[in-house]
Design a protein around this motif. Sequence first.
Motif, PDB file in Angstrom:
ATOM      1  N   ASN B 185      -9.608   5.120 -42.091  1.00 26.67           N
ATOM      2  CA  ASN B 185      -8.214   5.014 -41.666  1.00 26.67           C
ATOM      3  C   ASN B 185      -7.367   4.523 -42.840  1.00 26.67           C
ATOM      4  O   ASN B 185      -6.999   3.350 -42.921  1.00 26.67           O
ATOM      5  N   PRO B 186      -7.068   5.428 -43.787  1.00 26.72           N
ATOM      6  CA  PRO B 186      -6.356   4.990 -45.000  1.00 26.72           C
ATOM      7  C   PRO B 186      -4.991   4.379 -44.710  1.00 26.72           C
ATOM      8  O   PRO B 186      -4.544   3.495 -45.442  1.00 26.72           O
ATOM      9  N   PRO B 193       1.825   1.831 -51.734  1.00 33.30           N
ATOM     10  CA  PRO B 193       3.174   1.635 -51.185  1.00 33.30           C
ATOM     11  C   PRO B 193       3.476   2.440 -49.918  1.00 33.30           C
ATOM     12  O   PRO B 193       3.989   1.891 -48.943  1.00 33.30           O
ATOM     13  N   ALA B 194       3.140   3.733 -49.915  1.00 38.98           N
ATOM     14  CA  ALA B 194       3.521   4.571 -48.770  1.00 38.98           C
ATOM     15  C   ALA B 194       2.870   4.091 -47.480  1.00 38.98           C
ATOM     16  O   ALA B 194       3.457   4.178 -46.405  1.00 38.98           O
ATOM     17  N   PHE B 195       1.648   3.557 -47.595  1.00 41.29           N
ATOM     18  CA  PHE B 195       0.958   3.080 -46.385  1.00 41.29           C
ATOM     19  C   PHE B 195       1.293   1.618 -46.089  1.00 41.29           C
ATOM     20  O   PHE B 195       1.243   1.174 -44.938  1.00 41.29           O
ATOM     21  N   ALA B 196       1.614   0.871 -47.131  1.00 38.85           N
ATOM     22  CA  ALA B 196       1.876  -0.562 -46.933  1.00 38.85           C
ATOM     23  C   ALA B 196       3.226  -0.805 -46.253  1.00 38.85           C
ATOM     24  O   ALA B 196       3.377  -1.758 -45.495  1.00 38.85           O
TER      25      ALA B 196
END
Lengths: 191, 576
Positions: B185-186, B193-196
Amino acid sequence: MDTKSVMIVGVGGQGSLLASRLLGNVLLSQGFDVKVSEVHGMSQRGGSVVTYVKYGEKVYSPIIEKGEADIIISFEELESARWIPYLKKGGHLITSTQKIDPMPVITGAVKYPENITEKIKQAGIDIISVDALSLAEQAGTSKASNVVLMGVLSTKMGFDESVWQNAIEQCVPEKFLELNKKAFALGVQNA
Amino acid sequence: MKKLMLGNEAFARGLYEAGCTVASSYPGTPSTEITEFTAKYDEIYAEWAPNEKVAVETAIGASIAGARSFSAMKHVGLNVASDPLYTISYSGVNGGLVIAVADDPGMHSSQNEQDSRHHAIASKVMMIEPSNSAECKEFAKTAFELSEKFDTPVIVRLSTRVSHSQSIVELCEREERPLKEYIKNPQKYVMMPAFARPRHIFVEERLKNITEYAETSPLNRIEISENAEFGVIASGAVYEYAKEALGDKASFLKLGTINPMPVKLIQDFAKKYDKIYVIEELDDIIETHCHKIGVNNVIGKEIFGFCGELSQTVISEKILNKKSEYAEFSENVPVRPPVMCAGCPHRGVFYCLSKLKVNVSGDIGCYTLGASAPLSAIDTTICMGASISALHGFNKARGKDAESKTVAVIGDSTFMHSGMTGLVNIAYNSTNSTVIILDNSITGMTGHQQNPTTGKNLKGDPAAAVNLEALCKALGINRVRVVDPYSLAETEKAIKEELAVEEPSVIISRRPCALLKYVKHKPPLKTDSEKCKGCKMCMKLGCPAISMKDGKAVIDHTQCVGCGICQEMCRFDAIL
């Protein structure tokens, strides 16, 4: 009943942790609420160490403050002098006659006070003075002076001796059991 | 079954009962025994990691893998582990993740008395705080439930008096927790940044949800007394002090949820009384929260201050104006500071450094005691590993002249913790620094824990041992030599030579700690009072077994372990 407070004081490495474990076990077996507070880490390296034991119907704070201790058990004379202010009015002091020079005395910066026991008596404090080190050596090792002093303490606490014997069996490894029972008995005899 | 347990032992019991399966920690007073007791349960894999950052990251990996996992450390250890903490806050958990951090108000065994609650607030991680051993066990179990419920690591804050006090604990059975399923589950576990960014939004939402939970959490408790004229808000050991000092003179709000704290619960409690005392050790975290939520009838730091421990006496003095009565000893009682033990292998090194008048960049461990008289050898002590890195900086600032007059001293465990990177810096950015690794084959001050150099793991089983000589060479240091600190001549010679050479060097001073059970001691030494001239050369070592009686040196046979360095000092062969 009111909470009772017992302090065990001495020099790091003298075995106060075993003494407090013994006493804690005795009190637990008698149905009291019990708290035992120890300091680990740096002061265990030959510094002044103190263990607080409190028991009663309900104990809150684990620490004992000045003027609060019913009994102080001291493993060393200078430590007796140091912790006197913690004794309650009418409290009892049980002290070993052993003397261990602290570093400022070793380096010659200050002198070890003379006639400590006498001076404590003059202050009107009830004191039992025992040569716990010699008694421990008589039992087999100088390391057992902690258990000798527990023997002395037992005569002040009013619990059956079998309660203490059970606690010793729980807290001491099998191979040192006889030695420690002997040390305890010598403490009782010399109280 | 009822048992008298240290707070730390009870905490380990809580881990066991909660079905925890992986624990990784680094020792640090007053937290050490949690992990030692945890290791006694065969159901839990427990290890000593080289430092707190590695420990927490190990626990994070185990949590992501689906296990209930755990890490313990002292307050300053959380500084080291703060890097993973602040980001795992965003990712959250799979299996519950619990971190115990033990503060040390009063600095019984620490270099500062920082308040770890700041880390919980700054990292936006949930923090709870127990008051006694029974609560240590219960809070450890609840922490895992909350961690999984709110998808957050949970920090349990302890303190010296909670960790190192024994009180009565009722034991329960263990509940086995099968591993949770691991699903890639990245968006949750790859914090680029894009997921954080969306995870930060989640974290803010989570704080609101936990605040909502805190309003009715059983971890917070109101105790109303009919006679009360004022209210008290307290948590942890301080709650116990306040109960003892004030009894039924006060009504209590006992806080168990420290971050985030409840809002309405505190507002409603504060409305009941004109005056509310906020009693907390160290910083004004609860008091500031009160002001933030519009509760302004509080009295706190203006009377209790920010430094040291509180107690029942301090509280009754400040609030009830009570003074305690007690007798005093009739004269000054000499202080008894901690000292290096008789036979301590560090003593020889510090004697030589003191004799050579070298500047010593010190570190954290038993050997910090080398700063005390009469050796008085250490110039600085900051934090784990700083001896080596700060020496490099000192030498960069003061140049060649300093390089031949300064050394760093660091223990084997501390070197593995965070000394290695400093040594890399010395090699890489080249100062001709001299580093002395005091290898006593154990982590000493915290009470004999194994470490990566000792060849044993936490359970005492054989493990890979780091070869310090090979490691230092691999890090870029060509001059590495080993000395026996029981030989003063050999030790002094090595220090002089390494200070003189114009390249970085490492001296490994190798002797196991004199307190280790496997170390065989020689019989105690004696002084010959005929031969002793009372010159006090032996007294320069600061050995607690040697003292002067009637102008002659005497050796205490109960302390002496026959290490023999006093014999080397004696010019009259008076020590036998």
